[in-house]
Design an enzyme around this catalytic site. Sequence first.
Site, PDB file in Angstrom:
ATOM      1  N   LYS A 176       0.665  -1.238   0.128  1.00  0.00           N
ATOM      2  CA  LYS A 176      -0.160  -0.092  -0.079  1.00  0.00           C
ATOM      3  C   LYS A 176       0.999   1.229   0.066  1.00  0.00           C
ATOM      4  CE  LYS A 176      -1.807   2.643   3.056  1.00  0.00           C
ATOM      5  NZ  LYS A 176      -1.858   3.864   2.200  1.00  0.00           N
ATOM      6  N   GLU A 226      10.223   1.618  10.583  1.00  0.00           N
ATOM      7  CA  GLU A 226      11.086   2.695  10.280  1.00  0.00           C
ATOM      8  C   GLU A 226      10.449   3.867  10.635  1.00  0.00           C
ATOM      9  OE1 GLU A 226      14.330   2.241  10.224  1.00  0.00           O
ATOM     10  OE2 GLU A 226      14.474   0.099   9.276  1.00  0.00           O
ATOM     11  N   CYS A 233      13.180  11.381   6.931  1.00  0.00           N
ATOM     12  CA  CYS A 233      13.345  10.984   8.164  1.00  0.00           C
ATOM     13  C   CYS A 233      14.519  11.134   8.817  1.00  0.00           C
ATOM     14  CB  CYS A 233      12.862   9.434   8.251  1.00  0.00           C
ATOM     15  SG  CYS A 233      13.908   8.532   6.981  1.00  0.00           S
TER      16      CYS A 233
END
Length: 541
Positions: free
Chosen positions: A205, A278, A312
Amino acid sequence: MTATTKPRTESSPADHGNPAATATPGPLRPGRMETDRLATRIAVAEGRDTRTVTSPLTGDVLGVVPVGTAQDVEAAVAQCRRVQQRWAATPVKERAAVLLRYHDLVLDGQDELLDLIQAENGKARVWAFEEILDQAVTSHYYARLAPRALKPHNRLTALPGLVTAVEHHVPKGVVGVISPWNYPLVLAVSDALAALVAGNGIVIKPDSQTPFTAIRAFELLEEAGLPEGLVQIVTGPGSEVGKAIIEATDYVMFTGSTATGRSVARQAAERLIGFSAELGGKNAMVVTADADLDRSVEGATVGCFANTGQLCISIERLYVDQALAPAFTERFARRVTAMTMSAEQAYGHEIGALASQDQLDKVSAHVDDAVAKGAKVLAGGQARPDVGPYFYEPTVLADVTPDMDLYREETFGPVVAVYPYSSIDDAVHEVNDTEYGLNASVYCGDVKAGRAVAERLMAGTVNVNDGYSSGWASLGAPMGGMKASGVGRRHGREGLLKYTESQTVAVRSALAEKLQDPGNDGAGYARRFTTLLKAAKHLPR
Ligand code: NAD
């Protein structure tokens, strides 16, 4: 085609002027014909609701995707399972060869992928190219590693020679991948590459904002030889499609926020399936007194503002030795102010758009809150609707205090706070004083001393004289988060073997069987083994 704009006024809070900007160029690439074609590859039944995907570069409609349901996920997993059984039986070298062909297709077809990434995510082209780089090195790395790492290995037994044991790595089966919007190619496909070469199928997804890059990349993998149906793409909301993926697959690779990561972990725990997560970060850079000023200013600029800070592992806190801080801060603010912003799908600019209205709201709220509570804006500090709907200037703040939201919370945008420090112990303490532990950086002159500081920072990757790229691209070494920044690792052997079950097949010889049979003489059996164990201790291993 492009026009330079300078909309800021004297009331601007920045001390150094505004980033130069260029306005929107011609029509978006790709056009609707291509995104409509890509959408036909989504594994969602006909007649579902649809969702419009708009480009953050311009606000124009990029395409339309179906809103999948839990039933679509179940069907996709069932179809994937059928194909996966054949794929698992394919020799590892053949699976690896697919990755090597994909490597070439990505490099040769990069322009098309760059257009897609820019159109759906809004990033500047140079940062989109980072995603191409990552695909090439990751596919190459796992293609080389897999045949070695997945090969059955003989393992030591308690009765060497009499009992033999072989360790096998059996694919998990169907791996669910749930990915965010900030690296539409890397975060959808890189982890999938490892899972695929290990013999798994994928049900993925992608984020609803960025589905098309992933679809095209998996199409390239099929062109490279991946069996059709082995990867199933289901678009739709995380609350339904994401949850259904965790409910139906055998392992989950999740990349996204810490809040969603906790929910994924709860669901995976209930099903007793493995998962990697993560998650978020509040990453820091330490600049020591002996650091080279030019290198550290440039490193901080890239470390904080690559991908418009929507990375990130990007730096949101800068701890600078107080002796260097005045010169560093002045030069850094000047460099950041000179960064160029543009909505063009071309190289030549450093700052792209934020990905959505939500992102713009979050970044604006963090900066406004900090300024209202006394932070000083050294560069940037404003939205730039003149460039595109979600553009925001790269922003440097000083005098940030713990009562401000961005002091602890991840902004996930182009905003960094500079803090002078008086001792390295204080700097280390400040860097570690966070719930997160994803990435960190040390800029220094003396690399040995810098390495020693790096080892004291509680982050999964620490880069010396670099913001993030060296740690990320050290593919042979594990990459991931400590504390609330993650569970598990990508890259390295760990990043491959997590997609397998270890299985031990042990074979006992007739002699071992005889030795191990206590018969009616338990005491003799115990004596025999006691003598054997004492002797075995002195054998070379
Ligand atoms: P998010 O957690 O909101 O969404 C990530 C994905 O999870 C999306 O595809 C979303 O649809 C899906 N999702 C949402 N709710 C779900 C649920 N209940 N169950 C299953 N799936 C669900 O994150 P985001 O805002 O899209 O991404 C930004 C965040 O991701 C930042 O915190 C950033 O630091 C983090 N991130 C981490 C890494 C890393 O490698 N550590 C990389 C990129 C982004």
